[in-house]
Design a protein around this motif. Structure first.
Motif, PDB file in Angstrom:
ATOM      1  N   PHE A   7      40.280  40.448  43.439  1.00  0.00           N
ATOM      2  CA  PHE A   7      38.962  39.961  43.873  1.00  0.00           C
ATOM      3  C   PHE A   7      37.953  41.102  43.887  1.00  0.00           C
ATOM      4  N   GLY A   8      38.313  42.207  44.542  1.00  0.00           N
ATOM      5  CA  GLY A   8      37.395  43.336  44.663  1.00  0.00           C
ATOM      6  C   GLY A   8      37.024  43.940  43.333  1.00  0.00           C
ATOM      7  N   SER A   9      38.004  44.079  42.458  1.00  0.00           N
ATOM      8  CA  SER A   9      37.752  44.675  41.152  1.00  0.00           C
ATOM      9  C   SER A   9      36.790  43.834  40.317  1.00  0.00           C
ATOM     10  N   LEU A  10      37.049  42.520  40.238  1.00  0.00           N
ATOM     11  CA  LEU A  10      36.180  41.652  39.438  1.00  0.00           C
ATOM     12  C   LEU A  10      34.803  41.513  40.072  1.00  0.00           C
ATOM     13  N   VAL A 125      34.825  38.055  32.493  1.00  0.00           N
ATOM     14  CA  VAL A 125      35.479  36.877  33.066  1.00  0.00           C
ATOM     15  C   VAL A 125      36.602  36.382  32.156  1.00  0.00           C
ATOM     16  N   ILE A 126      36.370  36.370  30.843  1.00  0.00           N
ATOM     17  CA  ILE A 126      37.410  35.942  29.906  1.00  0.00           C
ATOM     18  C   ILE A 126      38.658  36.802  30.072  1.00  0.00           C
ATOM     19  N   LEU A 127      38.467  38.124  30.139  1.00  0.00           N
ATOM     20  CA  LEU A 127      39.597  39.049  30.276  1.00  0.00           C
ATOM     21  C   LEU A 127      40.291  38.887  31.626  1.00  0.00           C
ATOM     22  N   ALA A 128      39.495  38.696  32.691  1.00  0.00           N
ATOM     23  CA  ALA A 128      40.075  38.553  34.033  1.00  0.00           C
ATOM     24  C   ALA A 128      40.914  37.292  34.141  1.00  0.00           C
ATOM     25  N   VAL A 129      40.425  36.198  33.567  1.00  0.00           N
ATOM     26  CA  VAL A 129      41.168  34.936  33.601  1.00  0.00           C
ATOM     27  C   VAL A 129      42.453  35.060  32.788  1.00  0.00           C
TER      28      VAL A 129
END
Length: 201
Positions: A7-10, A125-129
């Protein structure tokens, strides 16, 4: 069921990319001349548009880009060119004309996209998901996305108080400064896109 580190990183990544403090003068410049009620509605609309775009690309990002045969660098360059056109209007004062401001919903373009939901935010967001391989990390990713959009809405919503202090002359100054900032953002985005094209070739 919640990963604080993810959460914090994104959230921090999106905060830097979407830049809530930096969007304030641009929002004020693009919505100047409208009633406060309309400006508040446009702040909400811009966040909703950005959130919708981010959500769609978070869920279907790779499929959409592959289907359209569009690369991420191409997306970055196109977004940069669009922002540059808007920046030139701000710098030359064309947005002061009623036809330019009253008949166009700037909450959709350029505020919602590509200013807020730009290539940088979309790719992040694409990479995080993609990397979220458990329910906890998925929840953390989407909570971070929701949180940054709430922050964006609050910043734009309450930035209207600034107008009461700086008056009309200040709005003109903010418009010119916003044009300079936006042009720099646009050029940097184009440079990043071109750099990625060169590196991948």
């Amino acid at each position: 069921m919640f990963d604080v580190a993810v959460f914090g990183s994104l959230f921090l990544t999106l905060f830097v990319i979407m830049d809530p403090p930096g969007i304030t003068p641009i929002f004020l410049a693009l919505t100047s001349g409208r009633p406060a009620k309309v400006q508040k509605r446009m702040a909400f609309q811009a966040v909703c548009v950005a959130g919708g775009v981010i959500a769609v690309f978070g869920l279907l990002g790779h499929q959409i880009l592959n289907y359209l045969h569009v690369s991420v660098p191409a997306l970055m360059i196109a977004g940069g060119l669009l922002l540059l056109l808007i920046a030139l209007d701000l710098l030359t004062g064309k947005t002061d004309e009623p036809k330019q401001t009253k008949d166009v919903n700037v909450a959709l373009v350029p505020l919602g996209m590509p200013l807020l939901a730009g290539p940088g935010a979309i790719v992040s967001v694409i990479l995080a998901v993609q990397k979220a391989d458990s329910v906890a990390t998925q929840v953390s990713v989407w909570t971070a996305i929701l949180a940054i959009h709430v922050v964006l809405w609050l910043v734009m919503r309450y930035s209207l108080l600034i107008i009461r202090v700086i008056k009309d002359g200040g709005v003109v100054l903010v418009t010119r400064l916003a044009g300079m900032m936006l042009s720099a953002i646009a050029v940097q985005q184009i440079i990043n896109g071109v750099t990625q094209v060169i590196q991948s070739s």
